[in-house]
Design a protein around this motif. Structure first.
Motif, PDB file in Angstrom:
ATOM      1  N   ASP A 296      -8.296  -5.528 -14.138  1.00 32.95           N
ATOM      2  CA  ASP A 296      -8.066  -4.603 -13.025  1.00 32.95           C
ATOM      3  C   ASP A 296      -7.071  -3.504 -13.386  1.00 32.95           C
ATOM      4  OD1 ASP A 296      -5.928  -6.312 -13.235  1.00 32.95           O
ATOM      5  OD2 ASP A 296      -5.611  -6.511 -11.074  1.00 32.95           O
ATOM      6  N   VAL A 297      -6.516  -3.558 -14.596  1.00 38.78           N
ATOM      7  CA  VAL A 297      -5.601  -2.509 -15.066  1.00 38.78           C
ATOM      8  C   VAL A 297      -6.196  -1.772 -16.261  1.00 38.78           C
ATOM      9  CG1 VAL A 297      -3.301  -2.004 -15.996  1.00 38.78           C
ATOM     10  CG2 VAL A 297      -3.576  -3.781 -14.247  1.00 38.78           C
ATOM     11  N   PHE A 298      -6.807  -2.497 -17.178  1.00 38.62           N
ATOM     12  CA  PHE A 298      -7.313  -1.904 -18.414  1.00 38.62           C
ATOM     13  C   PHE A 298      -8.839  -1.926 -18.519  1.00 38.62           C
ATOM     14  CE2 PHE A 298      -3.008  -3.301 -19.342  1.00 38.62           C
ATOM     15  CZ  PHE A 298      -2.480  -2.219 -20.038  1.00 38.62           C
ATOM     16  N   GLY A 299      -9.532  -2.416 -17.488  1.00 44.72           N
ATOM     17  CA  GLY A 299     -10.977  -2.534 -17.596  1.00 44.72           C
ATOM     18  C   GLY A 299     -11.758  -1.775 -16.545  1.00 44.72           C
TER      19      GLY A 299
ATOM     20  N   ASN B 170      -1.903  10.526  -2.058  1.00 44.01           N
ATOM     21  CA  ASN B 170      -1.823   9.145  -1.618  1.00 44.01           C
ATOM     22  C   ASN B 170      -1.399   8.217  -2.756  1.00 44.01           C
ATOM     23  OD1 ASN B 170      -2.965   6.383  -1.024  1.00 44.01           O
ATOM     24  ND2 ASN B 170      -3.409   7.401   0.910  1.00 44.01           N
ATOM     25  N   LYS B 171      -0.500   7.272  -2.435  1.00 43.44           N
ATOM     26  CA  LYS B 171       0.023   6.355  -3.451  1.00 43.44           C
ATOM     27  C   LYS B 171      -1.089   5.518  -4.091  1.00 43.44           C
ATOM     28  CE  LYS B 171       3.946   4.431  -2.544  1.00 43.44           C
ATOM     29  NZ  LYS B 171       4.997   3.514  -2.000  1.00 43.44           N
ATOM     30  N   LYS B 172      -2.100   5.159  -3.309  1.00 44.37           N
ATOM     31  CA  LYS B 172      -3.204   4.372  -3.857  1.00 44.37           C
ATOM     32  C   LYS B 172      -3.994   5.175  -4.888  1.00 44.37           C
ATOM     33  CE  LYS B 172      -3.907   1.275   0.095  1.00 44.37           C
ATOM     34  NZ  LYS B 172      -4.867   0.797   1.128  1.00 44.37           N
ATOM     35  N   ILE B 173      -4.147   6.469  -4.643  1.00 45.53           N
ATOM     36  CA  ILE B 173      -4.863   7.318  -5.598  1.00 45.53           C
ATOM     37  C   ILE B 173      -4.047   7.465  -6.875  1.00 45.53           C
ATOM     38  CG2 ILE B 173      -5.818   9.620  -6.013  1.00 45.53           C
ATOM     39  CD1 ILE B 173      -7.412   7.997  -4.042  1.00 45.53           C
TER      40      ILE B 173
ATOM     41  N   LEU C   4      -3.591   6.050 -12.629  1.00 48.15           N
ATOM     42  CA  LEU C   4      -2.888   5.530 -13.798  1.00 48.15           C
ATOM     43  C   LEU C   4      -3.658   4.372 -14.431  1.00 48.15           C
ATOM     44  CD1 LEU C   4      -0.523   5.537 -15.690  1.00 48.15           C
ATOM     45  CD2 LEU C   4       0.803   4.252 -14.007  1.00 48.15           C
ATOM     46  N   ARG C   5      -4.232   3.496 -13.596  1.00 45.99           N
ATOM     47  CA  ARG C   5      -5.022   2.393 -14.140  1.00 45.99           C
ATOM     48  C   ARG C   5      -6.274   2.906 -14.849  1.00 45.99           C
ATOM     49  NH1 ARG C   5      -6.546  -1.247  -9.662  1.00 45.99           N
ATOM     50  NH2 ARG C   5      -5.876   0.382  -8.216  1.00 45.99           N
ATOM     51  N   MET C   6      -6.868   3.966 -14.298  1.00 46.20           N
ATOM     52  CA  MET C   6      -8.048   4.542 -14.944  1.00 46.20           C
ATOM     53  C   MET C   6      -7.682   5.230 -16.255  1.00 46.20           C
ATOM     54  SD  MET C   6     -10.412   6.068 -11.894  1.00 46.20           S
ATOM     55  CE  MET C   6     -11.371   4.957 -10.853  1.00 46.20           C
ATOM     56  N   ALA C   7      -6.513   5.845 -16.308  1.00 45.21           N
ATOM     57  CA  ALA C   7      -6.069   6.469 -17.560  1.00 45.21           C
ATOM     58  C   ALA C   7      -5.855   5.412 -18.637  1.00 45.21           C
ATOM     59  CB  ALA C   7      -4.784   7.256 -17.322  1.00 45.21           C
ATOM     60  N   LEU C   8      -5.241   4.292 -18.266  1.00 41.54           N
ATOM     61  CA  LEU C   8      -5.063   3.189 -19.213  1.00 41.54           C
ATOM     62  C   LEU C   8      -6.413   2.631 -19.653  1.00 41.54           C
ATOM     63  CD1 LEU C   8      -2.116   1.358 -17.409  1.00 41.54           C
ATOM     64  CD2 LEU C   8      -1.965   2.628 -19.549  1.00 41.54           C
ATOM     65  N   SER C   9      -7.327   2.507 -18.700  1.00 40.41           N
ATOM     66  CA  SER C   9      -8.659   1.989 -19.013  1.00 40.41           C
ATOM     67  C   SER C   9      -9.428   2.936 -19.923  1.00 40.41           C
ATOM     68  CB  SER C   9      -9.444   1.758 -17.719  1.00 40.41           C
ATOM     69  OG  SER C   9      -8.811   0.804 -16.889  1.00 40.41           O
ATOM     70  N   SER C  10      -9.247   4.245 -19.719  1.00 41.07           N
ATOM     71  CA  SER C  10      -9.967   5.212 -20.552  1.00 41.07           C
ATOM     72  C   SER C  10      -9.576   5.083 -22.013  1.00 41.07           C
ATOM     73  CB  SER C  10      -9.712   6.636 -20.052  1.00 41.07           C
ATOM     74  OG  SER C  10      -8.372   7.039 -20.299  1.00 41.07           O
ATOM     75  N   LYS C  11      -8.302   4.763 -22.257  1.00 42.04           N
ATOM     76  CA  LYS C  11      -7.867   4.559 -23.641  1.00 42.04           C
ATOM     77  C   LYS C  11      -8.400   3.235 -24.199  1.00 42.04           C
ATOM     78  CE  LYS C  11      -5.605   8.318 -24.225  1.00 42.04           C
ATOM     79  NZ  LYS C  11      -6.173   9.354 -25.139  1.00 42.04           N
TER      80      LYS C  11
ATOM     81  N   ARG D   3       3.645  -4.091 -12.505  1.00 38.56           N
ATOM     82  CA  ARG D   3       3.787  -2.921 -11.625  1.00 38.56           C
ATOM     83  C   ARG D   3       2.614  -2.790 -10.661  1.00 38.56           C
ATOM     84  NH1 ARG D   3       4.521   3.115 -14.221  1.00 38.56           N
ATOM     85  NH2 ARG D   3       4.068   4.388 -12.379  1.00 38.56           N
ATOM     86  N   PHE D   4       1.425  -3.117 -11.129  1.00 38.06           N
ATOM     87  CA  PHE D   4       0.247  -2.975 -10.289  1.00 38.06           C
ATOM     88  C   PHE D   4      -0.053  -4.244  -9.484  1.00 38.06           C
ATOM     89  CE2 PHE D   4      -0.732   0.065 -13.792  1.00 38.06           C
ATOM     90  CZ  PHE D   4      -0.635   1.204 -13.016  1.00 38.06           C
ATOM     91  N   ASN D   5       0.342  -5.362 -10.001  1.00 34.75           N
ATOM     92  CA  ASN D   5       0.053  -6.618  -9.308  1.00 34.75           C
ATOM     93  C   ASN D   5       1.189  -7.097  -8.418  1.00 34.75           C
ATOM     94  OD1 ASN D   5      -2.434  -6.797 -10.621  1.00 34.75           O
ATOM     95  ND2 ASN D   5      -1.543  -7.780 -12.407  1.00 34.75           N
TER      96      ASN D   5
END
Length: 211
Positions: A22-25, A102-105, A110-117, A208-210
């Motif tokens: 849910d953070v990197f995938g 929005n904080k959720k966005i 950030l999670r999508m940026a990590l996942s893209s890498k 941080r995300f969980n």
């Protein structure tokens, strides 16, 4: 998602790390990433100092010379921009760039940026290292990074604080930037070829995300 832990010279380490899906995938979305990057850059802009224009200057509006016979132009106002103490013509004005998002966005971006890498180039865009222990010598670190061949732009993210010796060795290397985990952001992650995370950084980001 299991990822092999590497050394700073690119050689394989002796362990693996399990990355949270849910953070990197996540599947990156260009519209979300664009919104977050735009928000970051807008809030980074500086605000110009306002200059006093003709309507803001407190000077007399009385006609100060004769209409004819004075040998000069027909001026009726000391606030004109051509006079010393007059208002500025077309001067800078205060503009606010405090764009809200929005904080959720922001979190999703950030999670999508990590996942893209993690998903780019077969996972080569994301590198996990055990730690950043070096002797503080720039020349030695340059040699290690040359062996690793992580690209021209490398972003290294550590845990609570960046390893002092690594920060000292990396500060004069062009294209290598370091951040603590709390400073991880979408813009910096996307503009670098390779993202290098320590084990501590992975733990901090997932917490941080969980949390």
């Amino acid at each position: 998602m299991k990822v092999q832990v590497l050394n700073l010279d690119g050689s394989a380490g002796t362990s693996e790390v399990d990355l949270a899906d849910d953070v990197f995938g996540l599947e990156p979305r260009a519209d979300i990433l664009h919104r977050v990057v735009t928000w970051q850059l807008e809030n980074r802009r500086g605000i110009a100092r306002k200059a006093r224009e003709r309507s803001d200057v407190a000077r007399t509006g009385k006609k100060f010379g004769r209409q004819k016979g004075g040998g000069t132009a027909r001026h009726g106002d000391r606030k004109a921009p051509i006079f010393i103490g007059g208002g500025k013509a077309h001067g800078p004005r205060v503009r606010e760039f405090n764009v809200s998002l929005n904080k959720k966005i922001r979190s999703l971006g950030l999670r999508m940026a990590l996942s893209s890498k993690a998903l780019s180039n077969g996972g080569a865009g994301l590198v996990i290292v055990d730690n950043l222990d070096v002797d503080g010598k720039t020349k030695a670190l340059v040699g290690q990074l040359a062996k690793a061949n992580w690209g021209k732009k490398v972003l290294v993210i550590d845990g609570d604080a960046v390893n002092d010796n690594f920060a000292l060795a990396a500060r004069n290397i062009v294209g290598v930037n370091v951040l603590p985990a709390i400073g991880a952001n979408v813009y910096d992650i996307l503009k670098h070829d390779t993202l290098v995370l320590t084990r501590s950084a992975v733990e901090k980001l997932e917490a941080r995300f969980n949390g």
